[in-house]
Design a protein around this motif. Structure first.
Motif, short mmCIF file in Angstrom:
data_model
loop_
_atom_site.label_atom_id
_atom_site.label_comp_id
_atom_site.label_asym_id
_atom_site.label_seq_id
_atom_site.Cartn_x
_atom_site.Cartn_y
_atom_site.Cartn_z
N LEU A 74 -25.38 34.29 -75.68
CA LEU A 74 -24.06 34.76 -74.81
C LEU A 74 -23.01 34.34 -75.76
O LEU A 74 -22.88 33.57 -76.18
CB LEU A 74 -24.07 33.93 -73.55
N THR A 75 -22.21 35.50 -75.41
CA THR A 75 -20.79 35.62 -76.14
C THR A 75 -19.91 35.64 -74.66
O THR A 75 -19.98 36.52 -74.05
CB THR A 75 -20.51 36.80 -76.86
N PHE A 76 -18.92 34.64 -74.72
CA PHE A 76 -17.88 34.79 -73.67
C PHE A 76 -16.80 35.45 -74.59
O PHE A 76 -16.54 35.41 -75.67
CB PHE A 76 -17.52 33.43 -73.25
N GLU A 77 -15.84 36.24 -73.56
CA GLU A 77 -14.64 36.99 -74.26
C GLU A 77 -13.45 36.31 -73.71
O GLU A 77 -13.33 35.75 -72.44
CB GLU A 77 -14.78 38.30 -73.95
N VAL A 78 -12.47 36.26 -74.46
CA VAL A 78 -11.05 35.81 -74.13
C VAL A 78 -10.00 37.22 -74.54
O VAL A 78 -10.65 37.72 -75.28
CB VAL A 78 -10.67 34.45 -74.73
N ASN A 79 -9.03 36.88 -73.97
CA ASN A 79 -7.98 38.08 -74.28
C ASN A 79 -7.00 37.78 -75.44
O ASN A 79 -6.00 37.55 -75.45
CB ASN A 79 -7.09 38.15 -72.93
N GLY A 80 -7.42 38.00 -76.76
CA GLY A 80 -6.71 37.95 -77.81
C GLY A 80 -6.82 36.68 -78.71
O GLY A 80 -7.54 35.68 -78.10
N LEU A 127 -11.44 41.20 -75.52
CA LEU A 127 -12.10 41.60 -74.31
C LEU A 127 -12.51 43.07 -74.43
O LEU A 127 -12.07 44.11 -75.15
CB LEU A 127 -11.02 41.77 -73.42
N SER A 128 -13.71 43.45 -73.59
CA SER A 128 -14.18 44.86 -73.55
C SER A 128 -13.24 45.71 -73.11
O SER A 128 -12.72 45.40 -72.09
CB SER A 128 -15.56 44.86 -72.60
N PRO A 129 -12.85 46.87 -73.55
CA PRO A 129 -11.92 47.82 -73.08
C PRO A 129 -12.31 48.21 -71.67
O PRO A 129 -11.38 48.40 -70.85
CB PRO A 129 -12.07 49.22 -74.14
N ILE A 130 -13.40 48.37 -71.25
CA ILE A 130 -13.81 48.56 -69.90
C ILE A 130 -13.40 47.47 -68.79
O ILE A 130 -12.87 47.67 -67.95
CB ILE A 130 -15.37 49.09 -69.79
N PHE A 131 -13.91 46.32 -69.32
CA PHE A 131 -13.26 45.13 -68.38
C PHE A 131 -11.64 45.16 -68.43
O PHE A 131 -11.19 44.98 -67.32
CB PHE A 131 -13.89 43.72 -69.07
N LYS A 132 -11.16 45.21 -69.32
CA LYS A 132 -9.60 45.44 -69.49
C LYS A 132 -9.04 46.29 -68.51
O LYS A 132 -8.08 46.25 -67.61
CB LYS A 132 -8.87 45.45 -70.84
N GLU A 133 -9.64 47.48 -68.64
CA GLU A 133 -9.26 48.70 -67.78
C GLU A 133 -9.65 48.37 -66.14
O GLU A 133 -8.91 48.59 -65.39
CB GLU A 133 -9.85 50.08 -68.10
N LYS A 134 -10.83 47.85 -65.81
CA LYS A 134 -11.27 47.56 -64.45
C LYS A 134 -10.37 46.71 -63.86
O LYS A 134 -9.93 46.79 -62.63
CB LYS A 134 -12.72 47.31 -64.58
N TYR A 135 -10.07 45.52 -64.64
CA TYR A 135 -9.23 44.42 -64.00
C TYR A 135 -7.68 44.45 -64.47
O TYR A 135 -7.03 43.60 -64.39
CB TYR A 135 -9.88 43.08 -64.41
#
Length: 139
Positions: A74-80, A127-135
């Motif tokens: 698993l890879t967790f993502e953070v924003n920057g 962060l995945s671009p789709i996740f950023k856009e959705k949220y």
């Protein structure tokens, strides 16, 4: 097939002691405990449901690649990068076993960490671009 798989809803992680492990995930990673019995705990964090499943000793979610390197599942993502550096520092202060922040030759930076059962995880600064856009998350 007209339907598509939309998301990963649940991840299962082997642990030797459900009580100790669920406490670790709640206290060290900020997970929310939603259910626990002697065989499993259900946690909510990182926009996912995580099941900690009582397993035999010396089991983990890790695997070895063709070159013999132990890999994480698993890879967790953070924003920057700033968020990555902050959580890396926080994990070290919380005495979580962590690796150094790495440049792996792709965008962003990463580091690995381990839970108390030796399950290895990755953290990525992008962060995945789709996740950023959705949220509606902006940098």
């Amino acid at each position: 097939m007209g339907e598509k798989l939309l998301r990963i809803g649940t991840t299962y992680i082997p642990v030797t002691n459900v009580e100790l492990s669920s406490d670790w995930y709640v206290n060290k990673l900020g997970a929310e405990l939603s259910y626990k019995d002697q065989d499993k705990a259900i946690l909510n964090f990182a926009n996912q449901s995580i099941f900690l499943v009582k397993s035999n000793e010396n089991q983990s979610s890790n695997f070895f690649d063709i070159h013999g390197n132990e890999r994480f599942s698993l890879t967790f993502e953070v924003n920057g990068l700033n968020a990555l550096q902050a959580i890396h520092k926080e994990f070290k202060q919380s005495e979580i076993r962590v690796g150094e922040i790495e440049d792996r030759g792709h965008s962003g930076r990463n580091f690995i960490f381990y839970d108390i059962d030796g399950n290895k995880f990755d953290v990525w600064s992008e962060l995945s671009p789709i996740f950023k856009e959705k949220y509606l998350i902006s940098k």
